[in-house]
Motif scaffolding. Sequence first.
Motif, PDB file in Angstrom:
ATOM      1  N   SER A  90      24.225  37.815  52.127  1.00 43.54           N
ATOM      2  CA  SER A  90      25.256  38.771  51.815  1.00 43.54           C
ATOM      3  C   SER A  90      25.981  38.437  50.528  1.00 43.54           C
ATOM      4  CB  SER A  90      26.221  39.125  52.946  1.00 43.54           C
ATOM      5  OG  SER A  90      25.179  39.515  54.114  1.00 43.54           O
ATOM      6  N   TYR A  93      23.670  39.231  47.604  1.00 45.28           N
ATOM      7  CA  TYR A  93      23.601  40.774  47.512  1.00 45.28           C
ATOM      8  C   TYR A  93      24.999  41.073  46.946  1.00 45.28           C
ATOM      9  CZ  TYR A  93      22.411  45.544  49.139  1.00 45.28           C
ATOM     10  OH  TYR A  93      22.071  46.792  49.217  1.00 45.28           O
ATOM     11  N   PHE A  94      25.914  40.900  47.282  1.00 48.62           N
ATOM     12  CA  PHE A  94      27.131  41.724  46.821  1.00 48.62           C
ATOM     13  C   PHE A  94      27.518  41.079  45.229  1.00 48.62           C
ATOM     14  CE2 PHE A  94      30.541  43.182  49.845  1.00 48.62           C
ATOM     15  CZ  PHE A  94      29.522  43.749  50.551  1.00 48.62           C
ATOM     16  N   ALA A  97      25.529  43.171  43.220  1.00 47.81           N
ATOM     17  CA  ALA A  97      25.477  44.778  43.513  1.00 47.81           C
ATOM     18  C   ALA A  97      25.967  45.465  42.200  1.00 47.81           C
ATOM     19  CB  ALA A  97      26.404  44.922  44.745  1.00 47.81           C
TER      20      ALA A  97
ATOM     21  N   SER B 317      25.773  52.491  51.109  1.00 47.43           N
ATOM     22  CA  SER B 317      26.828  51.540  50.674  1.00 47.43           C
ATOM     23  C   SER B 317      26.638  50.046  51.070  1.00 47.43           C
ATOM     24  CB  SER B 317      28.413  52.074  51.500  1.00 47.43           C
ATOM     25  OG  SER B 317      28.955  51.044  51.712  1.00 47.43           O
ATOM     26  N   ILE B 318      26.936  49.297  50.103  1.00 47.18           N
ATOM     27  CA  ILE B 318      26.767  47.814  50.405  1.00 47.18           C
ATOM     28  C   ILE B 318      27.351  47.293  51.693  1.00 47.18           C
ATOM     29  CG2 ILE B 318      26.159  47.055  48.048  1.00 47.18           C
ATOM     30  CD1 ILE B 318      28.938  46.236  47.712  1.00 47.18           C
ATOM     31  N   LEU B 380      20.054  40.556  53.182  1.00 48.30           N
ATOM     32  CA  LEU B 380      20.123  41.739  52.113  1.00 48.30           C
ATOM     33  C   LEU B 380      19.392  41.462  51.139  1.00 48.30           C
ATOM     34  CD1 LEU B 380      23.898  42.440  52.964  1.00 48.30           C
ATOM     35  CD2 LEU B 380      21.874  44.135  53.160  1.00 48.30           C
ATOM     36  N   SER B 381      19.576  40.199  50.489  1.00 55.11           N
ATOM     37  CA  SER B 381      18.962  40.027  49.302  1.00 55.11           C
ATOM     38  C   SER B 381      17.426  39.694  49.165  1.00 55.11           C
ATOM     39  CB  SER B 381      19.727  38.859  48.693  1.00 55.11           C
ATOM     40  OG  SER B 381      19.727  37.633  49.122  1.00 55.11           O
TER      41      SER B 381
END
Lengths: 319, 545
Positions: A90, A93-94, A97, B317-318, B380-381
Amino acid sequence: MPNAMFQNIPFHPDQASSIARSVDQLHFVITGITLFFTFLIFSTICYFMIKYRRRSRDERPANIEGSLPLEIAWTLIPTMICAGLFIWASSQYFANAKAPDGAIEVFVTGRQWMWKVQHPEGQSEINELHVPLGRPVKLTITSEDVIHDFFIPAFRVKKDAVPGRYTSLWFTATETGRFHLFCAQYCGAFHAGMEGWVIVMEPNEYERWLNSGASGETLEAAGQRLFQERGCANCHVEAGGGRGPSLRGVFGHPVRLANGLTAAVDESYLREAILTPNSHPVAGYPPIMPAFQGQLDEEQILDLIAYIRSLRNEGEAQP
Amino acid sequence: MSTATTVAPEPRAATPLNYLNVEYGWRSWLFTKDHKRIALLYLISITFYFFIGGAFAVLMRIHLIDPQGALVQPETYNKLFTMHGIIMIFFFLIPSIPSVLGNFLVPLMIGARDLAFPRLNLLSWYIYMLGGAFTMYSVIHGGVDTGWTFYTPYSSTYANSQVIPAALGIFITGFSSILTGLNFIVTIHKMRAPGMTWFRMPLFLWSMYATSIIFVLGTPVLAIALFLLFLERVFQVGIFTPALGGDPLLFQHLFWFYSHPAVYIMILPAMGVISEIVPCFSRKRIFGYKVIGFSSVAIAVLSFLVWGHHMFVTGQSIYTGLVFSALSFMVAIPSAIKVFNWTATLYKGSISYDAPMLYALGFIGLFTMGGLTGLFLASLSTDVQLNGTYFIVAHFHYIMVGGAVMGYLGGMHYWWPKISGRLYPEIWARLAAAIIFVGFNLTFFPQFMLGYLGMPRRYAFYPAEFQFLNVMSSAGASILGVGYLIPLIYFAWSMRYGPIAGPNPWGATGLEWQTPSPPPKDNFEQPPAVADEAYDYAHQEVGLV
């Protein structure tokens, strides 16, 4: 043909973007976890199968009900592994983003069965995307028909192209060369043919490419022309005092709406404000703007947005 | 034998009356209210659909040997993978264990004469067949090309194929699932034999119960999604198409709200089957009974909260992505707990390698891989790279074929002596299990690599560098296809020529083994009563078999 089949078999994809290496690190760690537990379970089963094989029809093994310490252990260990992976993935990913400031802006429109790419300087291309090495590139993506998906495996980026809205992704290419570009969301008969190439060039070559060819007018200029032709300028008087708000300096800033809320003016907001203006009128102006839904194609909307983006206040940097 | 008061009679020379020979003629089958006969109606129907769906898969794998596509036009290929998915998921996997083994076993395992609503049970089968008829209509009249996922606006506005009959078929079949789920829930609540408390139930019943909850709560949402799709496609009501004022992603939310739990409809029953087979062939109580039972319920509940992990790259949305990622990781935990408990059951057991056990052990291994590869997709990634590629195809086939189909075949081999009264040739059954295990891995393991390399799924042709792995996968599929044909042949053979099985050929506990094979029409000669826990292998009489 059979000989060609055994040539150039890749076993991992190119790592050609700034995030590829870190995503792969996580990928390999999860691969390691997968292999470890698969091996653990397989070897334990095989060991038990041999050690405790039935030797006589009359065997009656002792009752074992279960074990609370074991249950707790094999609940906590997977929980901790999952929590660790969740945090790692996460945060990656953030971090990935949001595009960095100053990224090159490119617009991508998917349609059955091709990718149309528009550079702000006016260059447009089909099923190819030219980008410079080492500079962040932000793609704003939409679709004219069904849902597509813009996928560059070597960059570890993918995003749906959804009709009626903008999505975006960004990357910084770290290797020159040609890399596959795929549509990764099934979109009809020639889905498999909706592919192309991303061409990463040295920055000076990229500049030369950008300025070469008969690249009509820039998006900004096309947008300005549309702004006059479609009568936008009649109400949105740049100096203010028109029936609609002046659009100078609005991009990248919040705007107050008639319902008391504020909205951030970005590509998605402008798109909606052009197509269905009365869904959220701006505070202080009557809801009299006609809807342009169905009147403008995706490229014209992008032209208008590029023009409105360019209307900066004096001394303000490009948002 | 301490678990019931009834003692099974020895097989007699003259064939005793049982549910198979008590009546003859097509009316006695098509108008039957006997859960066991309805189970056989389902068995024949889903086997038919399995081989139709399998034939589509064979054509796809032949086509993909060549990067240009060896066999058909891209439009035809798109129809092949769509119809493979629709038939395998809605007409084979979802009804497989619940409607065949569940129908047969739920009343027998709790000591009841039938399900709570026998007529409703027969109606479920007719509804299933009606839905199947609509879907087969769409296949014969040109097929459908939207993918089994029916994503809008492609399915609602752009596709030029038989979308409506295919969707209608699935819509109708859903009601069959709902009625089956309802029937099981009521039966398990109200018709347990005296002494059969919740914690004495075989774990297969826990998994049937959890599955039934998903049937009843999830399936209506799929019906809603397909109905809205129908409204937009036929009447141009703007729901999903942006040009009509709709939201294309709304469909995905509705679709996956059902279709992710549907994955657990397929895997939970298989987990139930494994929980029966492993103790029997280890002659040991299952390790951690309550933990396995409650993890089934936990999986059923969590399954409704993870649908958004199918949509990480849609531009949602993330923060939404963050929540769905966390919830998806949580499903991994009860699944892992089950695997550890099954493995621990083997410890200090008395393990035999009969065919059902080989399928069960294969299930544990393949489900472990299927589950662990889910970690890549919950993250997620890494999901960004793998979403929409062959990695997804490989992952869900490890769950649905390596898991659910192995579980179903294990269950069929385990209970076939009970269903038919006959034994199948053990050596062929072990051989088939080995062939299926090898063929399966050769088919689907290369697809993990293809997906990581970036080959998108649903491609009728592909860049030449992916050919080697595709040819490996096709080679594996040919082995897998042979593996699936062998049981069909020896099961059919055994119905006439197989040795008489006797009531309890495996020396298993459980009420279903304490009545003759095949069971009499009313299941038990005397109503059974239960005094002990399930899987009481330690106290079983020696030399029973």
